[in-house]
Design a protein around this motif. Structure first.
Motif, mmCIF file in Angstrom:
data_model
loop_
_atom_site.group_PDB
_atom_site.id
_atom_site.type_symbol
_atom_site.label_atom_id
_atom_site.label_comp_id
_atom_site.label_asym_id
_atom_site.label_seq_id
_atom_site.Cartn_x
_atom_site.Cartn_y
_atom_site.Cartn_z
ATOM 1 N N ILE A 201 0.905 -1.072 0.063
ATOM 2 C CA ILE A 201 -0.166 -0.023 -0.039
ATOM 3 C C ILE A 201 0.854 1.265 -0.031
ATOM 4 C CG2 ILE A 201 -1.662 1.310 1.305
ATOM 5 C CD1 ILE A 201 -2.772 -1.299 2.533
ATOM 6 N N LEU A 202 1.797 1.169 0.873
ATOM 7 C CA LEU A 202 3.000 2.206 1.003
ATOM 8 C C LEU A 202 3.372 2.685 -0.408
ATOM 9 C CD1 LEU A 202 4.525 4.528 2.481
ATOM 10 C CD2 LEU A 202 6.141 2.645 2.966
ATOM 11 N N TRP A 203 4.223 1.814 -1.091
ATOM 12 C CA TRP A 203 4.822 2.083 -2.360
ATOM 13 C C TRP A 203 3.999 2.249 -3.473
ATOM 14 C CZ3 TRP A 203 9.221 3.631 -1.354
ATOM 15 C CH2 TRP A 203 10.115 3.378 -0.240
ATOM 16 N N GLY A 204 2.680 1.763 -3.226
ATOM 17 C CA GLY A 204 1.845 1.801 -4.380
ATOM 18 C C GLY A 204 1.263 3.339 -4.341
ATOM 19 N N VAL A 205 1.037 4.048 -3.320
ATOM 20 C CA VAL A 205 0.867 5.383 -3.098
ATOM 21 C C VAL A 205 2.165 6.098 -3.607
ATOM 22 C CG1 VAL A 205 0.475 7.229 -1.543
ATOM 23 C CG2 VAL A 205 -0.762 5.172 -1.296
ATOM 24 N N VAL A 206 3.351 5.877 -3.215
ATOM 25 C CA VAL A 206 4.278 6.701 -3.781
ATOM 26 C C VAL A 206 4.351 6.400 -5.353
ATOM 27 C CG1 VAL A 206 6.887 6.595 -3.641
ATOM 28 C CG2 VAL A 206 5.866 6.377 -1.715
ATOM 29 N N GLY A 207 4.532 5.243 -5.745
ATOM 30 C CA GLY A 207 4.702 5.028 -7.121
ATOM 31 C C GLY A 207 3.598 5.712 -8.094
ATOM 32 N N PHE A 208 2.199 5.665 -7.440
ATOM 33 C CA PHE A 208 1.248 6.609 -8.400
ATOM 34 C C PHE A 208 1.608 8.173 -8.083
ATOM 35 C CE2 PHE A 208 -1.571 2.729 -6.913
ATOM 36 C CZ PHE A 208 -1.156 1.981 -8.158
ATOM 37 N N LEU B 282 2.932 13.148 -11.049
ATOM 38 C CA LEU B 282 4.016 14.257 -10.942
ATOM 39 C C LEU B 282 4.803 14.495 -12.443
ATOM 40 C CD1 LEU B 282 5.496 16.833 -9.725
ATOM 41 C CD2 LEU B 282 7.210 15.048 -8.830
ATOM 42 N N ILE B 283 5.222 13.326 -12.831
ATOM 43 C CA ILE B 283 5.934 13.391 -14.193
ATOM 44 C C ILE B 283 4.663 13.461 -15.438
ATOM 45 C CG2 ILE B 283 7.802 12.031 -13.290
ATOM 46 C CD1 ILE B 283 6.699 9.619 -14.983
ATOM 47 N N ALA B 284 3.383 13.223 -15.163
ATOM 48 C CA ALA B 284 2.576 13.328 -16.073
ATOM 49 C C ALA B 284 2.278 14.888 -16.092
ATOM 50 C CB ALA B 284 1.273 12.479 -15.639
ATOM 51 N N LEU B 285 2.303 15.658 -14.908
ATOM 52 C CA LEU B 285 1.957 16.989 -14.801
ATOM 53 C C LEU B 285 3.311 17.773 -15.409
ATOM 54 C CD1 LEU B 285 0.460 17.250 -11.276
ATOM 55 C CD2 LEU B 285 -0.722 17.714 -13.552
ATOM 56 N N GLN B 286 4.398 17.332 -15.244
ATOM 57 C CA GLN B 286 5.611 17.826 -15.922
ATOM 58 C C GLN B 286 5.717 18.081 -17.475
ATOM 59 O OE1 GLN B 286 8.772 15.485 -14.286
ATOM 60 N NE2 GLN B 286 9.025 16.662 -12.605
ATOM 61 N N LEU B 287 4.853 17.141 -18.070
ATOM 62 C CA LEU B 287 4.951 17.222 -19.637
ATOM 63 C C LEU B 287 4.224 18.573 -19.978
ATOM 64 C CD1 LEU B 287 4.184 13.536 -20.435
ATOM 65 C CD2 LEU B 287 6.501 14.704 -20.609
ATOM 66 N N PRO B 288 2.886 18.886 -19.489
ATOM 67 C CA PRO B 288 2.415 19.930 -19.982
ATOM 68 C C PRO B 288 2.985 21.092 -19.176
ATOM 69 C CG PRO B 288 0.752 18.656 -18.788
ATOM 70 C CD PRO B 288 1.952 18.013 -18.800
ATOM 71 N N LEU C 266 12.460 6.424 -11.652
ATOM 72 C CA LEU C 266 11.912 6.112 -10.266
ATOM 73 C C LEU C 266 10.587 5.508 -10.234
ATOM 74 C CD1 LEU C 266 12.278 6.413 -7.336
ATOM 75 C CD2 LEU C 266 11.480 8.910 -7.185
ATOM 76 N N HIS C 267 9.671 6.296 -11.276
ATOM 77 C CA HIS C 267 8.409 5.796 -11.292
ATOM 78 C C HIS C 267 7.919 4.331 -11.630
ATOM 79 C CE1 HIS C 267 4.091 5.795 -12.512
ATOM 80 N NE2 HIS C 267 4.440 5.733 -13.794
ATOM 81 N N THR C 268 8.799 4.007 -12.823
ATOM 82 C CA THR C 268 8.688 2.535 -13.147
ATOM 83 C C THR C 268 9.126 1.663 -12.172
ATOM 84 O OG1 THR C 268 10.743 2.746 -14.288
ATOM 85 C CG2 THR C 268 8.916 3.134 -15.662
ATOM 86 N N ASN C 269 10.423 1.899 -11.482
ATOM 87 C CA ASN C 269 10.924 1.035 -10.298
ATOM 88 C C ASN C 269 9.949 0.985 -9.399
ATOM 89 O OD1 ASN C 269 13.798 0.025 -11.197
ATOM 90 N ND2 ASN C 269 13.555 1.679 -12.225
#
Length: 426
Positions: free
Chosen positions: A21-28, A33-39, A57-60
């Motif tokens: 649960i913890l790492w799921g929240v972090v990964g999502f 954040l990186i999705a927001l960085q594109l626009p 970091l997101h993929t890992n």
């Protein structure tokens, strides 16, 4: 006759539950954040938090932290019950848990600091690679030890999926990680050129096959019948599914290297085996969905079964799309476009994520001898997640096809009509 008594180790299951649960929240959150960085480039918050640092970091985090911990969560609960034996060693279980969390933290720190091998799904530098191999061996000793002391003679198909994961991921990780260290956090691959590409995508594709697919199929074959309170539709089909899948999957890696300098025979080999993969993959999907025969009325009300149905359907969709994308004529349109990103996320979010959410909702009340806090919240989670995946994937499919078509446009002079890559993403 004296009755033999033993207890399952549920504490290790709880530990992996919290970690999942913890790492799921972090990964999502990192993905958001990186999705927001594109626009919105202003979301690139300093050197350590730019898209280039945060994307691996997101993929890992999603693959090895969220799904990895979720696999171990599901494994430690199901394997003990399928084998009718407590884990071989509680100490090894704890070393496995804490070792895996240490690897995740080390990965997060080194990636944001810019230490990377730049190999997809294998970005981590050599000291962490060694840690991964050692922790994997610890899990392997614990698994094999538990199997050897089992009280149940028959080994259910889920155990075979777990064994295939253990062996194949070890081989893939070790062979792809052969590298020459030049300092504490810098190394160079022992392979070069075409050989490096072939080994990398033999590993990369089979990381998807044997880390994100075979263990989760093992979980499906245990938790889906349990939640539906129905026997698996066809046990014979599950055995065929297992052997066909592990034989064919291992050869499909070169489909990531179509239209490259890799030998044409290798590219064709990857394409042929990828197309063959449809048969066992869809056999497994149908076996999962048909297990729910006579129980579809439960799906209407049970959030666990809802998650499982969408997960297995997403598995079917992703494993049809993968072979389709490996056909050269289709790949010529899709490669390097947003289509690939949509495909990956249908697999990771739809198949892996929803399977784990279903397992968590089914397992947590049993671990704590209680009922689910709120069925309404679980159903809301399901519908938000399902709609989120659709709103995420469909625009990316549309954008990907548009991108691919734009790249094929030429002016009457024979020059690319859209030479600037940015024109195809804005």
């Amino acid at each position: 006759m004296e009755v033999e008594k033993f207890r399952y180790d549920n504490q290790i299951v709880r530990m992996f539950l919290f970690a999942t649960i913890l790492w799921g929240v972090v990964g999502f959150l990192v993905g958001l954040l990186i999705a927001l960085q594109l626009p919105f480039p202003s979301f690139n918050l300093g050197e350590m938090f730019t898209f280039g640092r945060l994307r691996p970091l997101h993929t890992n985090a999603v693959i090895f932290a969220f799904v990895g911990n979720g696999i171990f969560l599901g494994y430690y609960y199901s394997a003990q019950r399928l084998l009718k034996a407590r884990n071989y060693s509680d100490v090894l279980s704890r070393i496995h848990f804490w070792g895996w969390q240490l690897i995740i933290v080390a990965a997060a720190l080194t990636l944001v600091l810019g230490y990377t091998t730049s190999k997809e799904y294998a970005e981590l530098e050599w000291p962490i690679d060694i840690m991964i191999a050692l922790v994997w061996v610890v899990w392997g000793i614990n698994m094999i030890g538990t199997i050897l002391k089992r009280r149940e003679k028959h080994m259910y198909v889920a155990i075979w999926f777990y064994i295939s994961t253990l062996i194949t991921v070890a081989v893939l990780h070790i062979v792809n990680s052969f590298e020459m260290p030049v300092s504490f956090l810098k190394s160079y691959s022992l392979y070069a050129g075409v050989q490096d590409a072939l080994v990398q995508w033999w590993y990369g594709h089979n990381a998807v096959a044997f880390f994100l697919t075979t263990p989760v199929l093992g979980l499906m074959y245990y938790y889906l019948p349990k939640a539906a309170q129905r026997p698996v539709y066809s046990y014979k089909l599950s055995i065929i599914h297992f052997w066909a899948l592990i034989f064919i999957y291992i050869w499909a890696g070169p489909h990531h290297l179509l239209y490259s300098s890799t030998p044409d025979w290798a590219q064709s080999l990857g394409t042929v085996f990828s197309i063959m993969l449809i048969a066992p993959s869809w056999g497994g999907m149908l076996n999962g969905l048909l297990t729910l025969r006579g129980a579809w009325d439960k799906v209407r009300n049970d959030p666990v079964l809802k998650f499982f149905v969408v997960a297995v359907t997403a598995y079917g969709m992703a494993t049809f799309e993968g072979p389709m994308l490996s056909i050269k004529s289709v790949n010529a349109l899709s490669h390097f476009t947003d289509w690939t990103i949509a495909h990956v996320h249908v697999g990771a979010l739809g198949w892996n994520g929803f399977m784990l959410f279903g397992i968590i909702y089914w397992l947590t009340p049993k671990l704590y001898k209680t009922t689910l806090f709120s069925r309404k919240l679980a159903n809301a989670h399901f519908w938000l997640g399902t709609l989120g995946i659709l709103f995420y994937a469909i625009p990316l499919y549309w954008a990907g096809i548009t991108q691919g078509l734009m790249w094929k446009q030429f002016t009457p002079e024979g020059v690319l009509q859209y030479p600037n890559f940015l024109e195809t993403v804005l």
